[in-house]
Design a protein around this motif. Structure first.
Motif, mmCIF file in Angstrom:
data_model
loop_
_atom_site.group_PDB
_atom_site.id
_atom_site.type_symbol
_atom_site.label_atom_id
_atom_site.label_comp_id
_atom_site.label_asym_id
_atom_site.label_seq_id
_atom_site.Cartn_x
_atom_site.Cartn_y
_atom_site.Cartn_z
ATOM 1 N N ALA A 28 -7.183 22.086 -38.382
ATOM 2 C CA ALA A 28 -6.159 22.174 -37.479
ATOM 3 C C ALA A 28 -6.148 20.721 -36.672
ATOM 4 N N PHE A 29 -5.858 19.625 -37.510
ATOM 5 C CA PHE A 29 -5.529 18.413 -36.983
ATOM 6 C C PHE A 29 -4.643 17.621 -37.896
ATOM 7 N N ARG A 30 -3.673 16.869 -37.107
ATOM 8 C CA ARG A 30 -2.988 15.787 -37.773
ATOM 9 C C ARG A 30 -3.624 14.522 -38.100
ATOM 10 N N TYR A 31 -3.015 13.875 -39.277
ATOM 11 C CA TYR A 31 -3.536 12.567 -39.670
ATOM 12 C C TYR A 31 -2.396 11.777 -40.440
ATOM 13 N N PHE A 32 -2.442 10.625 -40.630
ATOM 14 C CA PHE A 32 -1.707 9.628 -41.279
ATOM 15 C C PHE A 32 -1.542 9.730 -42.730
ATOM 16 N N GLU A 33 -0.533 9.988 -43.507
ATOM 17 C CA GLU A 33 -0.327 9.776 -44.819
ATOM 18 C C GLU A 33 -0.086 8.395 -44.891
ATOM 19 N N LEU A 34 -0.225 7.794 -45.884
ATOM 20 C CA LEU A 34 -0.032 6.351 -46.354
ATOM 21 C C LEU A 34 1.405 5.999 -46.007
#
Length: 139
Positions: A28-34
């Motif tokens: 349950a966390f957000r992350y950067f996509e390229l």
């Protein structure tokens, strides 16, 4: 100086407003996509007369950033040791593995160069996945 141009990009308000579109359902966390930042960074580099080139080998990945006005070069690099462990059980074709590795390292090299940050699971409680800690994957 190339460092001054990179610092100017790092301080650009556009980068501070980036939205993380990736979502890890398990933790349950957000992350950067390229794709969240690559076009923006390329545009900002162009404005500063910088050019970055990504390359990957079996030993490591490099992001070579060149100042087109002065020919100064800055290399951001990562060794490739445990990427295959991250892909265990994914049943990927070798070309898919290469694509996944390329995207993964390119993303993190750009994030390193431009100080784009994400949550760090290593700083949180150690997460156990299939009896292997996430920390072990990176050691």
């Amino acid at each position: 100086m190339i460092e001054k141009k990179i610092q100017s990009i790092r301080n650009n308000d556009v980068l501070k407003k980036l939205v993380k579109t990736g979502y890890n359902k398990t933790f349950a966390f957000r992350y950067f996509e390229l794709n969240d930042f690559i076009e923006i960074i390329e545009k900002l580099e162009q404005e500063q007369n910088l050019f970055s080139n990504f390359s990957i080998t079996t030993k490591g990945a490099n992001l070579v950033t060149k100042d087109l006005e002065t020919s100064e070069v800055l290399v951001t690099s990562m060794e490739i040791d445990n990427f295959n462990q991250l892909l265990k059980g994914k049943n990927m074709h070798p070309f898919q593995e290469l694509g996944a590795a390329s995207t993964y390292y390119k993303k993190y090299l750009y994030m390193t160069l431009y100080n784009l940050t994400e949550e760090c699971s290593i700083d949180a409680d150690i997460i156990i996945v299939d009896e292997v800690s996430m920390v072990d994957l990176f050691l």
